[in-house]
Motif scaffolding. Structure first.
Motif, mmCIF file in Angstrom:
data_model
loop_
_atom_site.group_PDB
_atom_site.id
_atom_site.type_symbol
_atom_site.label_atom_id
_atom_site.label_comp_id
_atom_site.label_asym_id
_atom_site.label_seq_id
_atom_site.Cartn_x
_atom_site.Cartn_y
_atom_site.Cartn_z
ATOM 1 N N TYR A 43 0.705 -0.995 0.070
ATOM 2 C CA TYR A 43 -0.053 0.060 0.087
ATOM 3 C C TYR A 43 0.817 1.207 -0.034
ATOM 4 O O TYR A 43 1.896 1.173 0.672
ATOM 5 N N PRO A 44 0.443 2.284 -0.641
ATOM 6 C CA PRO A 44 0.862 3.671 -0.473
ATOM 7 C C PRO A 44 1.104 4.064 0.769
ATOM 8 O O PRO A 44 0.340 3.943 1.676
ATOM 9 N N ILE A 45 2.338 4.831 1.168
ATOM 10 C CA ILE A 45 2.283 5.549 2.629
ATOM 11 C C ILE A 45 1.214 6.522 3.026
ATOM 12 O O ILE A 45 0.859 6.666 4.055
ATOM 13 N N TYR A 46 0.814 7.102 1.907
ATOM 14 C CA TYR A 46 -0.472 8.360 2.093
ATOM 15 C C TYR A 46 -1.620 7.537 2.836
ATOM 16 O O TYR A 46 -2.630 8.092 3.172
ATOM 17 N N LEU A 47 -1.801 6.419 2.322
ATOM 18 C CA LEU A 47 -2.989 5.454 3.002
ATOM 19 C C LEU A 47 -3.106 5.538 4.381
ATOM 20 O O LEU A 47 -4.070 5.732 5.258
ATOM 21 N N LEU A 48 -1.792 5.723 5.168
ATOM 22 C CA LEU A 48 -1.853 5.607 6.481
ATOM 23 C C LEU A 48 -2.418 7.096 7.185
ATOM 24 O O LEU A 48 -3.419 6.790 7.947
ATOM 25 N N THR A 49 -2.445 8.072 6.445
ATOM 26 C CA THR A 49 -3.158 9.210 7.044
ATOM 27 C C THR A 49 -4.569 8.985 6.848
ATOM 28 O O THR A 49 -5.387 9.542 7.808
ATOM 29 N N LEU A 50 -4.983 8.562 5.717
ATOM 30 C CA LEU A 50 -6.298 8.477 5.368
ATOM 31 C C LEU A 50 -6.978 7.398 6.439
ATOM 32 O O LEU A 50 -8.004 7.649 6.876
ATOM 33 N N LEU A 51 -6.300 6.290 6.568
ATOM 34 C CA LEU A 51 -6.922 5.308 7.759
ATOM 35 C C LEU A 51 -7.019 5.882 9.264
ATOM 36 O O LEU A 51 -8.004 5.794 9.834
ATOM 37 N N ALA A 52 -5.953 6.809 9.465
ATOM 38 C CA ALA A 52 -5.965 7.489 10.785
ATOM 39 C C ALA A 52 -7.158 8.293 10.778
ATOM 40 O O ALA A 52 -8.036 8.451 11.890
ATOM 41 N N VAL A 53 -7.334 9.198 9.974
ATOM 42 C CA VAL A 53 -8.438 10.220 10.042
ATOM 43 C C VAL A 53 -9.990 9.336 10.085
ATOM 44 O O VAL A 53 -10.629 9.525 10.862
ATOM 45 N N TRP A 54 -9.846 8.229 9.182
ATOM 46 C CA TRP A 54 -11.347 7.337 9.197
ATOM 47 C C TRP A 54 -11.464 6.865 10.698
ATOM 48 O O TRP A 54 -12.431 6.835 11.308
ATOM 49 N N LYS A 55 -10.530 6.489 11.038
ATOM 50 C CA LYS A 55 -10.600 5.712 12.585
ATOM 51 C C LYS A 55 -10.848 6.778 13.534
ATOM 52 O O LYS A 55 -11.775 6.467 14.502
ATOM 53 N N PHE A 56 -10.231 7.987 13.534
ATOM 54 C CA PHE A 56 -10.677 9.024 14.568
ATOM 55 C C PHE A 56 -12.232 9.384 14.296
ATOM 56 O O PHE A 56 -12.842 9.433 15.191
#
Length: 125
Positions: A43-56
């Motif tokens: 997976y691309p690294i930018y997906l980390l930010t997206l997952l974090a925001v969705w989790k919050f």
């Protein structure tokens, strides 16, 4: 709702919230280990930010009162994210220890969803 079911609901929900918040924070920080893990999974690294925001946002939706439709979407999002994580680790040939976190969070998601009070459900039955 019985006292037993309330205890089960709040215990599962608080542990779920803690798990999603803590993993979201780690993903938002994009540590070297987390970036390597995402790259290993393909997976691309930018997906980390997206997952974090969705989790919050999902944690907020599950914990606040009212908004039952939003809660359904949050639970579904947690389920899809964690089942995707399990499948990704499986596809990457990872060890059993890598399945533990997502599997625990998916179990907590199911328990929290199942035992939620009537006022937190989409349709009061």
């Amino acid at each position: 709702m019985t006292k037993r079911n309330k205890i089960i609901y709040w215990t599962a929900t608080l542990w779920l919230a803690l798990g999603m918040l803590s993993t979201g924070i780690v993903q938002l920080m994009q540590s070297k280990d987390e970036a390597l893990r995402m790259s290993h999974l393909g997976y691309p690294i930018y997906l980390l930010t997206l997952l974090a925001v969705w989790k919050f946002l999902g944690v907020i939706a599950v914990l606040i009162p009212k908004f039952p439709l939003l809660k359904e979407w949050a639970y579904a999002g947690f389920f899809f994210a964690m089942s995707g994580a399990i499948f990704s680790h499986f596809a990457a040939g990872d060890n059993a220890k890598d399945f533990f976190g997502p599997a625990l969070l998916i179990v907590l998601t199911i328990i929290s969803w199942y035992f939620r009070p009537a006022e937190r459900k989409l349709i009061n039955v």
